[in-house]
Design an enzyme around this catalytic site. Structure first.
Site, mmCIF file in Angstrom:
data_model
loop_
_atom_site.group_PDB
_atom_site.id
_atom_site.type_symbol
_atom_site.label_atom_id
_atom_site.label_comp_id
_atom_site.label_asym_id
_atom_site.label_seq_id
_atom_site.Cartn_x
_atom_site.Cartn_y
_atom_site.Cartn_z
ATOM 1 N N ASN A 9 0.857 -1.188 0.000
ATOM 2 C CA ASN A 9 0.000 0.000 0.000
ATOM 3 C C ASN A 9 0.892 1.235 0.000
ATOM 4 O OD1 ASN A 9 -1.867 2.002 0.438
ATOM 5 N ND2 ASN A 9 -2.362 1.384 2.543
ATOM 6 N N TRP A 10 0.969 1.884 -1.162
ATOM 7 C CA TRP A 10 1.856 3.050 -1.271
ATOM 8 C C TRP A 10 1.278 4.285 -0.594
ATOM 9 C CZ3 TRP A 10 4.238 3.391 -6.908
ATOM 10 C CH2 TRP A 10 5.267 2.441 -7.014
ATOM 11 N N LYS A 11 -0.005 4.252 -0.253
ATOM 12 C CA LYS A 11 -0.668 5.437 0.321
ATOM 13 C C LYS A 11 -0.480 6.629 -0.626
ATOM 14 C CE LYS A 11 -0.108 3.364 4.811
ATOM 15 N NZ LYS A 11 -0.174 3.526 6.250
ATOM 16 N N HIS A 91 -9.732 1.530 4.614
ATOM 17 C CA HIS A 91 -8.488 1.709 5.359
ATOM 18 C C HIS A 91 -8.726 2.704 6.506
ATOM 19 C CE1 HIS A 91 -4.378 2.775 6.359
ATOM 20 N NE2 HIS A 91 -4.012 1.659 5.740
ATOM 21 N N GLU A 93 -7.064 5.058 7.623
ATOM 22 C CA GLU A 93 -6.760 6.463 7.305
ATOM 23 C C GLU A 93 -7.937 7.120 6.574
ATOM 24 O OE1 GLU A 93 -3.026 5.708 5.388
ATOM 25 O OE2 GLU A 93 -2.101 5.263 7.320
ATOM 26 N N GLU A 140 -5.942 -4.628 10.629
ATOM 27 C CA GLU A 140 -4.881 -3.652 10.876
ATOM 28 C C GLU A 140 -5.194 -2.848 12.136
ATOM 29 O OE1 GLU A 140 -2.673 -2.486 7.042
ATOM 30 O OE2 GLU A 140 -4.506 -1.332 7.078
ATOM 31 N N GLY A 146 2.213 2.307 10.688
ATOM 32 C CA GLY A 146 3.257 3.316 10.530
ATOM 33 C C GLY A 146 3.994 3.674 11.811
ATOM 34 N N SER A 177 2.989 -2.124 10.351
ATOM 35 C CA SER A 177 4.437 -2.178 10.585
ATOM 36 C C SER A 177 5.059 -3.531 10.234
ATOM 37 C CB SER A 177 4.754 -1.786 12.036
ATOM 38 O OG SER A 177 4.342 -0.451 12.278
ATOM 39 N N GLY A 198 2.688 -1.185 4.321
ATOM 40 C CA GLY A 198 2.628 0.165 3.773
ATOM 41 C C GLY A 198 4.035 0.661 3.514
ATOM 42 N N GLY A 199 4.667 1.181 4.567
ATOM 43 C CA GLY A 199 6.019 1.736 4.443
ATOM 44 C C GLY A 199 7.001 0.797 3.759
HETATM 45 P P1 PGA Z 1 2.578 0.300 7.578
HETATM 46 O O1 PGA Z 1 1.130 0.553 6.922
HETATM 47 O O2 PGA Z 1 3.071 -1.014 7.056
HETATM 48 O O3 PGA Z 1 3.403 1.457 7.107
HETATM 49 O O4 PGA Z 1 2.380 0.261 9.045
HETATM 50 C C1 PGA Z 1 0.199 -0.470 6.781
HETATM 51 C C2 PGA Z 1 -1.085 0.062 6.230
HETATM 52 O O5 PGA Z 1 -1.519 1.148 6.643
HETATM 53 O O6 PGA Z 1 -1.718 -0.565 5.378
#
Ligand code: PGA
Length: 215
Positions: A9-11, A91, A93, A140, A146, A177, A198-199
């Site tokens: 997930n590049w966000k 998600h 966010e 999640e 993150g 994470s 994500g990251g």
């Molecule tokens: P993260 O993000 O791996 O950077 O914690 C995961 C996500 O929000 O899907």
């Protein structure tokens, strides 16, 4: 060998030039494991560019709850389906910063299903409702996203078991994470079918290391 589902997930990250560099470096990594379905979920602005050359499946990170029409700024499910097979819905966010409620998310799921988009639906616990017709659920915990802090594999496995029981979705993954160093500890759990980094998906070598360490 266990079948795995891994979705990056590049966000809200990367220009086309940056995506081109990522793609070049990712293509130099090989081989991709045969037992993993790998999806990369990117901003809509990158879908058209990546569609042609990405050696893994492509997804969006959001979809309009409305069909085509007078909805300024929206990207409809039909438009996404032209370019990608998958979409992330729900998600945390989106729920937090854009006020997306379970009702809105249900509409998004309906729009995605209408055009045959496959859905990764995110929940932060086993109490959040999962609409019908979801292909993959991602568990999640909000505090793990993150932050460098993860749920324990044991607890994630337990929550995922509960999600499977309640939703009847058979593919449920963990996110929060996830790194090349910790991914194996999650996917070796019986009920955890994969991960949503994500990251760790932003860097091509790290994403590939994560995929290799999981498989
Ligand atoms: P993260 O993000 O791996 O950077 O914690 C995961 C996500 O929000 O899907």
């Amino acid at each position: 060998m266990k079948s795995l589902f891994i979705a990056g997930n590049w966000k809200c990250n990367k220009t086309i030039a940056e995506a081109r560099d990522w793609l070049q470096a990712f293509k130099n990594q090989s081989p991709l494991p045969a037992n993993a379905t790998i999806v990369l979920c990117v901003p809509c602005t990158l879908l058209n560019f990546l569609k042609a050359e990405l050696p893994i499946a492509l997804g969006a990170q959001n979809v309009s709850p409305f069909p085509d029409g007078a909805y300024t700024g929206e990207v409809s499910a039909k438009m996404i389906k032209e370019l990608a097979d998958w979409v992330i819905i729900g998600h945390s966010e989106r729920r937090k910063y854009f006020g997306e409620t379970d009702e809105v998310l249900k509409e998004k799921v309906v729009r995605a299903k209408e055009v045959g988009l496959k859905i990764i639906y995110c929940v932060s616990d086993d109490k959040t409702a999962v609409p019908d017709g979801i292909d993959v659920v991602a568990y999640e915990p909000v505090w793990a996203i993150g932050t460098g802090k993860t749920d324990t594999p044991d607890n994630a496995n337990h929550v995922i078991e509960m999600i499977k029981k309640k939703s009847r979705v058979t593919t449920v993954i963990y996110g929060g994470s996830v790194t090349p160093d910790n991914v194996a500890s999650f996917v070796r759990e019986l009920s955890i079918d994969g991960v949503l980094p994500g990251g760790a998906s932003l860097h091509p070598e790290i994403f590939f290391q994560l995929i290799s360490a999981a498989s």
